[in-house]
Design an enzyme around this catalytic site. Structure first.
Site, PDB file in Angstrom:
ATOM      1  N   ARG A  63       0.954  -1.680  -0.248  1.00 42.03           N
ATOM      2  CA  ARG A  63       0.135   0.415   0.003  1.00 42.03           C
ATOM      3  C   ARG A  63       1.267   1.075  -0.597  1.00 42.03           C
ATOM      4  O   ARG A  63       0.294   2.710  -0.352  1.00 42.03           O
ATOM      5  CB  ARG A  63      -0.752  -0.109   1.458  1.00 42.03           C
ATOM      6  CG  ARG A  63      -1.501   1.430   1.313  1.00 42.03           C
ATOM      7  CD  ARG A  63      -2.412   1.068   1.780  1.00 42.03           C
ATOM      8  NE  ARG A  63      -3.586   2.018   2.082  1.00 42.03           N
ATOM      9  CZ  ARG A  63      -4.454   2.844   3.387  1.00 42.03           C
ATOM     10  NH1 ARG A  63      -4.126   2.317   4.820  1.00 42.03           N
ATOM     11  NH2 ARG A  63      -5.064   3.951   3.173  1.00 42.03           N
ATOM     12  N   HIS A  67       0.903   3.955  -2.793  1.00 42.66           N
ATOM     13  CA  HIS A  67       0.519   5.666  -1.880  1.00 42.66           C
ATOM     14  C   HIS A  67       1.750   6.654  -2.592  1.00 42.66           C
ATOM     15  O   HIS A  67       1.494   7.767  -2.757  1.00 42.66           O
ATOM     16  CB  HIS A  67      -0.158   5.955  -0.951  1.00 42.66           C
ATOM     17  CG  HIS A  67      -1.423   5.550  -0.448  1.00 42.66           C
ATOM     18  ND1 HIS A  67      -2.047   5.504   0.714  1.00 42.66           N
ATOM     19  CD2 HIS A  67      -2.309   4.473  -0.445  1.00 42.66           C
ATOM     20  CE1 HIS A  67      -2.764   5.341   0.802  1.00 42.66           C
ATOM     21  NE2 HIS A  67      -3.460   5.151  -0.057  1.00 42.66           N
ATOM     22  N   ASN A  95      -3.648   9.084   4.641  1.00 44.08           N
ATOM     23  CA  ASN A  95      -2.335   7.882   4.768  1.00 44.08           C
ATOM     24  C   ASN A  95      -2.155   8.189   5.914  1.00 44.08           C
ATOM     25  O   ASN A  95      -0.719   7.052   6.389  1.00 44.08           O
ATOM     26  CB  ASN A  95      -1.132   9.196   4.123  1.00 44.08           C
ATOM     27  CG  ASN A  95      -0.633   8.799   2.640  1.00 44.08           C
ATOM     28  OD1 ASN A  95      -1.379   8.703   2.394  1.00 44.08           O
ATOM     29  ND2 ASN A  95       0.309   9.938   1.969  1.00 44.08           N
ATOM     30  N   HIS A 197      -6.215  -5.989  -3.009  1.00 40.89           N
ATOM     31  CA  HIS A 197      -6.521  -5.981  -1.428  1.00 40.89           C
ATOM     32  C   HIS A 197      -7.465  -6.977  -0.964  1.00 40.89           C
ATOM     33  O   HIS A 197      -7.884  -7.932  -0.260  1.00 40.89           O
ATOM     34  CB  HIS A 197      -8.340  -5.390  -1.630  1.00 40.89           C
ATOM     35  CG  HIS A 197      -7.818  -4.245  -1.322  1.00 40.89           C
ATOM     36  ND1 HIS A 197      -9.301  -2.834  -1.713  1.00 40.89           N
ATOM     37  CD2 HIS A 197      -6.767  -2.779  -0.959  1.00 40.89           C
ATOM     38  CE1 HIS A 197      -8.544  -1.429  -2.113  1.00 40.89           C
ATOM     39  NE2 HIS A 197      -7.301  -1.779  -1.376  1.00 40.89           N
TER      40      HIS A 197
HETATM   41  C1  HEM Z   1      -8.901   1.351  -6.033  1.00 48.12           C
HETATM   42  C2  HEM Z   1      -9.260   2.305  -5.217  1.00 48.12           C
HETATM   43  C3  HEM Z   1      -8.290   1.464  -3.393  1.00 48.12           C
HETATM   44  C4  HEM Z   1      -9.319   2.511  -2.803  1.00 48.12           C
HETATM   45  C5  HEM Z   1     -10.412   3.331  -2.723  1.00 48.12           C
HETATM   46  C6  HEM Z   1      -8.315   1.715  -1.623  1.00 48.12           C
HETATM   47  C7  HEM Z   1      -8.546   2.287  -0.559  1.00 48.12           C
HETATM   48  C8  HEM Z   1      -8.074   1.291   0.716  1.00 48.12           C
HETATM   49  C9  HEM Z   1      -8.870   1.562   2.255  1.00 48.12           C
HETATM   50  C10 HEM Z   1      -9.749   2.702   2.480  1.00 48.12           C
HETATM   51  C11 HEM Z   1      -7.834   0.644   2.996  1.00 48.12           C
HETATM   52  C12 HEM Z   1      -7.858   0.715   4.295  1.00 48.12           C
HETATM   53  C13 HEM Z   1      -7.001   0.890   5.193  1.00 48.12           C
HETATM   54  C14 HEM Z   1      -7.273   0.733   6.640  1.00 48.12           C
HETATM   55  O1  HEM Z   1      -8.298   1.499   7.324  1.00 48.12           O
HETATM   56  O2  HEM Z   1      -5.986   0.562   7.715  1.00 48.12           O
HETATM   57  C15 HEM Z   1      -7.000  -0.081   2.427  1.00 48.12           C
HETATM   58  C16 HEM Z   1      -5.382  -0.803   2.817  1.00 48.12           C
HETATM   59  C17 HEM Z   1      -5.027  -1.412   1.518  1.00 48.12           C
HETATM   60  N1  HEM Z   1      -4.913  -1.384   0.016  1.00 48.12           N
HETATM   61 FE1  HEM Z   1      -6.143   0.102  -1.194  1.00 48.12          FE
HETATM   62  N2  HEM Z   1      -7.623   0.932  -1.848  1.00 48.12           N
HETATM   63  C18 HEM Z   1      -7.393   1.361  -3.364  1.00 48.12           C
HETATM   64  C19 HEM Z   1      -6.515   0.886  -4.238  1.00 48.12           C
HETATM   65  C20 HEM Z   1      -5.227   0.185  -4.033  1.00 48.12           C
HETATM   66  C21 HEM Z   1      -4.313  -0.329  -4.732  1.00 48.12           C
HETATM   67  C22 HEM Z   1      -3.797   0.289  -6.390  1.00 48.12           C
HETATM   68  C23 HEM Z   1      -3.503  -1.257  -3.677  1.00 48.12           C
HETATM   69  C24 HEM Z   1      -2.117  -1.250  -4.342  1.00 48.12           C
HETATM   70  C25 HEM Z   1      -1.485  -1.822  -5.201  1.00 48.12           C
HETATM   71  C26 HEM Z   1      -4.170  -1.026  -2.670  1.00 48.12           C
HETATM   72  C27 HEM Z   1      -3.138  -1.788  -1.593  1.00 48.12           C
HETATM   73  C28 HEM Z   1      -4.139  -1.960  -0.475  1.00 48.12           C
HETATM   74  C29 HEM Z   1      -3.446  -2.717   0.750  1.00 48.12           C
HETATM   75  C30 HEM Z   1      -2.604  -3.499   0.536  1.00 48.12           C
HETATM   76  C31 HEM Z   1      -4.114  -2.409   1.472  1.00 48.12           C
HETATM   77  C32 HEM Z   1      -4.162  -2.994   2.811  1.00 48.12           C
HETATM   78  C33 HEM Z   1      -2.674  -2.008   4.183  1.00 48.12           C
HETATM   79  C34 HEM Z   1      -3.057  -3.051   5.010  1.00 48.12           C
HETATM   80  O3  HEM Z   1      -3.602  -3.839   5.338  1.00 48.12           O
HETATM   81  O4  HEM Z   1      -1.824  -1.621   5.928  1.00 48.12           O
HETATM   82  N3  HEM Z   1      -5.110  -0.755  -2.461  1.00 48.12           N
HETATM   83  N4  HEM Z   1      -7.522   0.276   0.692  1.00 48.12           N
END
Ligand code: HEM
Length: 329
Positions: A63, A67, A95, A197
Site C-alpha cells: 500500500r 500511495h 495516509n 486487497h
Molecule cells: C482502487 C481504489 C482503492 C481504494 C479506494 C483503496 C482504499 C483502501 C482503504 C480504505 C484501505 C484500508 C486502510 C485502513 O483502514 O487501514 C486499504 C487498504 C489497503 N490497500 Fe487499498 N485502495 C485502493 C487501491 C489500492 C491499490 C491500487 C493498492 C496496491 C496496489 C492497494 C493496497 C492496499 C493494501 C495492501 C491495503 C492493506 C493495508 C494494510 O493492511 O496495512 N489499494 N485500501
C-alpha cells in the site's frame, strides 16, 4: 528523409507533452549492475527477515508503494517525516492509516544496502520501495517479476499535495477510472491493482456506512452479501475501538491470489470501490475473467505494477539519493 526526421521529432515531442506519466526512458532493469550488483538480493533478504517477524510487512509495503506513486510519482516522498516547518504527505488524513511496518521495511532494507560500502548512498529509497514491493508480493504467493530501476528520491513532500490524488473507499467506477487515468493507468490496470486487497487489513470506519446507515431505505448496502454483512457487524460493532482492523479478504487473507475477484462475485467486496467493480457492467467482465483465470490475472497485475512504477519518476536535477529515507538530505 529530412521531413521524416522532422515528423519523428514532432511526434516524439507531442508524446512528451501529452504523456508525462509514461516517460520512463531512464528506468531499466539491472540499473545498479555496476555500483551495487547484489542490490536485489540484499533487499530481498532484508524483506524476508522483516516478513518473518510480521505478516503486516506485506500489505504495509504494497500500500505504501501505491500511495507513494499516486502523489507526485514514485519518489519515496510518502516516507519523509514532517518537520516543524513542513507537514509531509504521510500526515495527510488519507495516509494516516498506512501501516508502520511498510515504512520500517524500507528503512531496514536501506540499512542492509548501505551496510555494503560500494552500495552506500548509491541506491534510492524509491527503488528500494519498488524492489521491496515486488518481494512482498512474491513472499505472499503472488507473481515475481523483474523490476525497472533508476528512480531518484523526490525533493518535496507536502500533505497538501495529497488532496484529491488518492481514491476513497466510497468511490464509484467513474471516480476510480478518473484517478487512475490521471496517472496513465487504464480501467484494466485499476481492476488488476485493486486485487492488492487480497491481503491486509481495514479499519472498521472505512466501511461502517455500508453496514449501519447505508441509505434511507436500506440500513445495509444491498450489494453486500447478507451473511458477510452480519459477520462484519459482529467484528465491527457500532462505536468499536477505532484501532480495530479486520481482514479485507475473508477467505485467504494471507495469500496474494485471485480470491479478491471471487469474493466480489459473492458480494464480499469490503468497500464500495471494490464491489462496484462487479456491479458496474463496464468492469464486471474483467472481474469474471480474472476470477476464473489466475495466470491471466497475474500477467495483468505485473503489467499494471510495472506501469505504476513508472509514474512521475524523478531523474536528473529533480531528485537525489536520500541518505535517510525519512528526511531530505
Ligand atoms: C482502487 C481504489 C482503492 C481504494 C479506494 C483503496 C482504499 C483502501 C482503504 C480504505 C484501505 C484500508 C486502510 C485502513 O483502514 O487501514 C486499504 C487498504 C489497503 N490497500 Fe487499498 N485502495 C485502493 C487501491 C489500492 C491499490 C491500487 C493498492 C496496491 C496496489 C492497494 C493496497 C492496499 C493494501 C495492501 C491495503 C492493506 C493495508 C494494510 O493492511 O496495512 N489499494 N485500501
Amino acid at each position: 528523409m529530412a521531413s521524416f526526421r522532422l515528423i519523428l521529432v514532432w511526434s516524439l515531442s507531442i508524446c512528451f507533452c501529452l504523456c508525462p506519466h509514461t516517460t520512463s526512458a531512464q528506468l531499466r532493469q539491472n540499473y545498479y549492475a555496476n555500483v551495487c550488483p547484489n542490490v536485489e538480493s540484499i533487499v530481498r533478504n532484508a524483506v524476508r527477515q522483516k516478513f518473518q517477524q510480521t505478516f503486516v510487512t506485506v500489505p504495509g509495503t504494497l500500500r505504501l508503494f501505491f500511495h507513494d506513486c499516486f502523489v507526485q510519482g514514485c519518489d519515496a516522498s510518502v516516507i519523509v517525516a514532517s518537520t516543524a516547518n513542513n507537514k509531509a504527505e504521510k500526515d495527510h488524513p488519507d495516509n494516516l492509516s498506512l501501516a508502520g511496518d511498510g515504512f520500517d521495511t524500507v528503512i531496514k532494507a536501506k540499512a542492509a544496502v548501505d551496510a555494503f560500502p560500494s552500495c552506500r548512498n548509491k541506491v534510492s529509497c524509491a527503488d528500494i520501495l519498488t524492489m521491496a514491493t515486488r518481494d512482498v508480493v512474491a513472499l505472499s504467493g503472488g507473481p515475481s517479476y523483474a523490476v525497472e530501476l533508476g528512480r531518484l528520491d523526490g525533493l518535496s513532500s507536502t500533505a497538501a499535495s495529497v488532496n484529491g490524488r488518492l481514491p476513497h473507499p466510497t468511490d464509484n467506477l467513474n471516480q476510480l477510472n478518473a484517478l487512475f487515468a490521471a496517472n496513465g493507468l487504464t480501467q484494466a490496470d485499476m481492476i488488476a491493482l485493486s486485487a492488492a486487497h487480497t491481503v491486509g487489513f481495514s479499519h472498521c470506519d472505512k466501511f461502517s456506512s455500508r453496514i449501519y446507515n447505508f441509505s434511507r431505505g436500506n440500513t445495509v448496502d444491498p450489494t453486500l452479501n447478507r451473511n458477510y454483512a452480519t459477520q462484519l457487524q459482529g467484528m465491527c460493532p457500532r462505536n468499536v475501538d477505532p484501532r480495530i482492523a479486520i481482514n479485507m479478504d475473508p477467505n485467504t487473507p494471507r495469500t496474494f491470489d485471485n480470491m479478491y475477484y471471487k469474493n466480489l462475485q459473492n458480494g464480499r467486496g469490503l468497500f464500495t470501490s471494490d464491489q462496484v467493480l462487479f456491479t458496474d457492467p463496464r468492469s464486471k467482465p474483467t472481474v469474471n475473467a480474472w476470477a476464473s483465470n489466475s495466470p491471466a490475472f497475474q500477467r495483468a497485475f505485473v503489467s499494471a505494477m510495472t506501469k505504476l512504477g513508472r509514474v512521475g519518476v524523478k531523474t536528473g536535477r529533480n531528485g537525489n539519493i536520500r541518505r535517510d529515507c525519512g528526511a531530505f538530505n
